[in-house]
Design a protein around this motif. Sequence first.
Motif, mmCIF file in Angstrom:
data_model
loop_
_atom_site.group_PDB
_atom_site.id
_atom_site.type_symbol
_atom_site.label_atom_id
_atom_site.label_comp_id
_atom_site.label_asym_id
_atom_site.label_seq_id
_atom_site.Cartn_x
_atom_site.Cartn_y
_atom_site.Cartn_z
ATOM 1 N N GLY A 85 0.707 -1.258 -0.167
ATOM 2 C CA GLY A 85 -0.020 0.007 0.065
ATOM 3 C C GLY A 85 0.795 1.238 0.021
ATOM 4 N N LYS A 86 2.034 1.327 0.732
ATOM 5 C CA LYS A 86 2.701 2.501 0.943
ATOM 6 C C LYS A 86 3.424 2.722 -0.445
ATOM 7 N N VAL A 87 3.773 1.750 -1.071
ATOM 8 C CA VAL A 87 4.698 1.973 -2.230
ATOM 9 C C VAL A 87 3.695 1.842 -3.702
ATOM 10 N N LEU A 88 2.603 1.497 -3.624
ATOM 11 C CA LEU A 88 1.769 1.553 -4.736
ATOM 12 C C LEU A 88 0.616 2.427 -4.728
ATOM 13 N N GLY A 89 0.132 2.713 -3.423
ATOM 14 C CA GLY A 89 -1.113 3.612 -3.283
ATOM 15 C C GLY A 89 -0.884 4.784 -3.852
ATOM 16 N N ARG A 90 -2.023 5.398 -4.083
ATOM 17 C CA ARG A 90 -2.071 6.636 -4.496
ATOM 18 C C ARG A 90 -1.623 7.740 -4.001
ATOM 19 N N ARG A 91 -0.881 8.747 -4.244
ATOM 20 C CA ARG A 91 -0.040 9.822 -3.575
ATOM 21 C C ARG A 91 0.044 10.927 -4.310
ATOM 22 N N SER A 92 -0.206 12.085 -3.540
ATOM 23 C CA SER A 92 0.029 13.235 -4.491
ATOM 24 C C SER A 92 1.253 13.724 -4.843
ATOM 25 N N VAL A 93 1.575 14.286 -6.000
ATOM 26 C CA VAL A 93 2.831 14.827 -6.524
ATOM 27 C C VAL A 93 2.603 16.311 -6.814
ATOM 28 N N ARG A 94 3.851 16.901 -7.037
ATOM 29 C CA ARG A 94 3.720 18.572 -7.156
ATOM 30 C C ARG A 94 3.433 18.863 -8.654
ATOM 31 N N SER A 95 2.717 19.877 -8.674
ATOM 32 C CA SER A 95 2.757 20.400 -9.955
ATOM 33 C C SER A 95 3.558 21.426 -10.283
ATOM 34 N N SER A 96 3.668 21.822 -11.664
ATOM 35 C CA SER A 96 4.626 22.638 -12.046
ATOM 36 C C SER A 96 4.018 24.261 -12.036
ATOM 37 N N LEU A 97 4.890 24.974 -12.045
ATOM 38 C CA LEU A 97 4.351 26.817 -12.174
ATOM 39 C C LEU A 97 3.420 26.859 -13.226
ATOM 40 N N LEU A 98 3.450 26.252 -14.289
ATOM 41 C CA LEU A 98 2.451 26.499 -15.409
ATOM 42 C C LEU A 98 1.357 25.575 -15.260
ATOM 43 N N THR A 99 1.286 24.599 -14.333
ATOM 44 C CA THR A 99 0.084 23.881 -14.191
ATOM 45 C C THR A 99 -0.331 23.909 -12.434
ATOM 46 N N ILE A 100 -0.191 24.995 -11.905
ATOM 47 C CA ILE A 100 -0.270 25.167 -10.470
ATOM 48 C C ILE A 100 -1.955 24.984 -10.053
ATOM 49 N N ASN A 101 -2.721 25.287 -11.071
ATOM 50 C CA ASN A 101 -4.108 24.860 -10.954
ATOM 51 C C ASN A 101 -4.517 23.560 -10.827
ATOM 52 N N GLN A 102 -3.499 22.640 -10.987
ATOM 53 C CA GLN A 102 -3.942 21.101 -11.134
ATOM 54 C C GLN A 102 -3.515 20.205 -9.903
ATOM 55 N N ALA A 103 -4.221 19.550 -9.343
ATOM 56 C CA ALA A 103 -3.922 18.552 -8.218
ATOM 57 C C ALA A 103 -3.469 17.258 -9.014
ATOM 58 N N ALA A 104 -2.111 16.991 -8.628
ATOM 59 C CA ALA A 104 -1.672 15.587 -9.363
ATOM 60 C C ALA A 104 -1.410 14.829 -8.469
ATOM 61 N N SER A 105 -1.961 13.491 -8.849
ATOM 62 C CA SER A 105 -1.562 12.110 -8.187
ATOM 63 C C SER A 105 -0.908 11.013 -8.918
ATOM 64 N N LEU A 106 -0.266 9.917 -8.183
ATOM 65 C CA LEU A 106 0.089 8.971 -8.867
ATOM 66 C C LEU A 106 -0.055 7.490 -8.000
ATOM 67 N N GLU A 107 -0.603 6.630 -8.981
ATOM 68 C CA GLU A 107 -0.695 5.523 -8.447
ATOM 69 C C GLU A 107 -0.170 4.362 -9.066
ATOM 70 N N TYR A 108 -0.020 3.065 -8.708
ATOM 71 C CA TYR A 108 0.471 1.827 -9.467
ATOM 72 C C TYR A 108 -0.514 0.629 -9.326
ATOM 73 N N ARG A 109 -1.190 0.492 -10.514
ATOM 74 C CA ARG A 109 -2.301 -0.232 -10.483
ATOM 75 C C ARG A 109 -1.844 -1.877 -10.977
ATOM 76 N N PRO A 110 -2.430 -2.938 -10.690
ATOM 77 C CA PRO A 110 -2.211 -4.245 -11.025
ATOM 78 C C PRO A 110 -2.227 -4.477 -12.443
ATOM 79 N N LEU A 111 -1.524 -5.128 -13.098
ATOM 80 C CA LEU A 111 -1.641 -5.676 -14.617
ATOM 81 C C LEU A 111 -2.702 -6.410 -14.809
ATOM 82 N N GLY A 112 -3.000 -7.440 -14.028
ATOM 83 C CA GLY A 112 -4.207 -8.127 -13.974
ATOM 84 C C GLY A 112 -3.831 -9.703 -13.676
ATOM 85 N N VAL A 113 -3.415 -10.378 -14.900
ATOM 86 C CA VAL A 113 -3.121 -11.770 -14.377
ATOM 87 C C VAL A 113 -1.544 -11.971 -14.841
#
Length: 471
Positions: A85-113
């Motif tokens: 959960g700690k490694v793969l779960g959704r977490r916030s990441v910083r936006s750049s100055l040009l995209t400061i109006n955007q909240a950004a996040s990253l997560e790692y999803r399972p491939l399937g089988v």
Amino acid sequence: MKTTIERGTDVADAVRTARVAATWWAGLAFDERAQRLDRWRGIIARRAPELAEIIHLEMGKPRPDAMLEIAMALEHLAWASKNAGKVLGRRSVRSSLLTINQAASLEYRPLGVVGVIGPWNYPIFTPLGSISFALAAGNAVVYKPSEFAPGVGEWLGRAFAEVVPEHSALQVITGDGSVGAELCRSGVDKIGFTGSTATGKKVMAACAETLTPVLMECGGKDALILDSTGNVDAAADAAVWGALSNSGQTCLGVERVYVHEDVYDEFLDKTIALASKIRSGSGAQDKIGPITMPSQVDIIRRHLTDAVAKGGRVVLGGPDAISGQYVQPTILVDVPEDSLAVTEETFGPTMTIAKVRTMDEAIMHTNASRYALGLSVFSKSGVAIADRIRSGGASVNSYVMYAAIPNLPLGGVGESGFGRVHGADGLKEFTYARALSRQRFPSLLPLTTFRRTTRIDSLIRVLIRALHGRH
């Protein structure tokens, strides 16, 4: 619920069943999967003697070494379930100055089988490096154990079904290489393979037909380097264990040793003395067992014969120390660097020991191999030496201990393969990265619109110079 598919059953059926299980398994929260994986770990731990007996009977490993393998596998299984959960779960990441109006996040999803093709030499520790991490990441797994150790794989599947009876999130299919080839072509979302480099190339070719990505844990020709400042006793002990444990049937095994001339004689004497106490046999007092695959004995004999024919000297064991499937510890010296015993993976209880004048010479010889898996360095400057060598991992003043540390990844480069098991990298190996942005407020500089004005274009030019032009 049935978890083992007998030989001849359509592999595609197993994958279809896994698809259904994958949807359910991925829908569980990380802690829900962790609870089930922890219960699976508990069963393995409580029944470890039973499992060790199966390992011993199938591939000949002494029971105490089988227990050690199980202990190491459980450490990594525990880490995967706790940290997914700690490694793969959704977490916030910083936006750049040009995209400061955007909240950004990253997560790692399972491939399937995920399809896993396992080896026979470490039938618990090695496949669980893929199986447990793929499961912790939210994938269903179809596992094909080696035909030389199918019972171990079946045991794992039955134990998992006890704690996860709802769906077949882990299935075990048995059979020879043709079953593995079917799994490669079955449309799974990734294949985790452990085995020889030659077989790995065949796996890649089969997977290429369906563009199935692969994790390749292949062969090695690992070196141990001893500098004049290194601890000779510790290096000798590590070399003997690294070369002889599991009868040398270890991809991370020590097959080449390079020793500074100042401590060469002392090291050689101590290594011979230690190795001469080890015997290959089937008795309870024997420290190493047989060569599991019959064809490997011929390879070992060919490597030793070639080394002697090219001028190498046998100081312990040798071709005459081979009897049936049992190969006694063998040490060779003065072996030319172009000999098979130096250039190809021997996979037996043997090692070559070479005298070098400088560490530059040791580094040159070590890097000359097309394999680049592990490395052991004994020196007060061990890190500096290790940093100059191309390998997937390195251990200073011990024998490849990084492989036992759950936080660290394990894998090779070159013909030793690519991709990683263990640690955070091992969890991410069975996922895909998914980026998400959410607009928090309208941008003061609307860029991606045809309503953009010339004033905004001018401001963009000013921002480009201000942000990047000064460099």
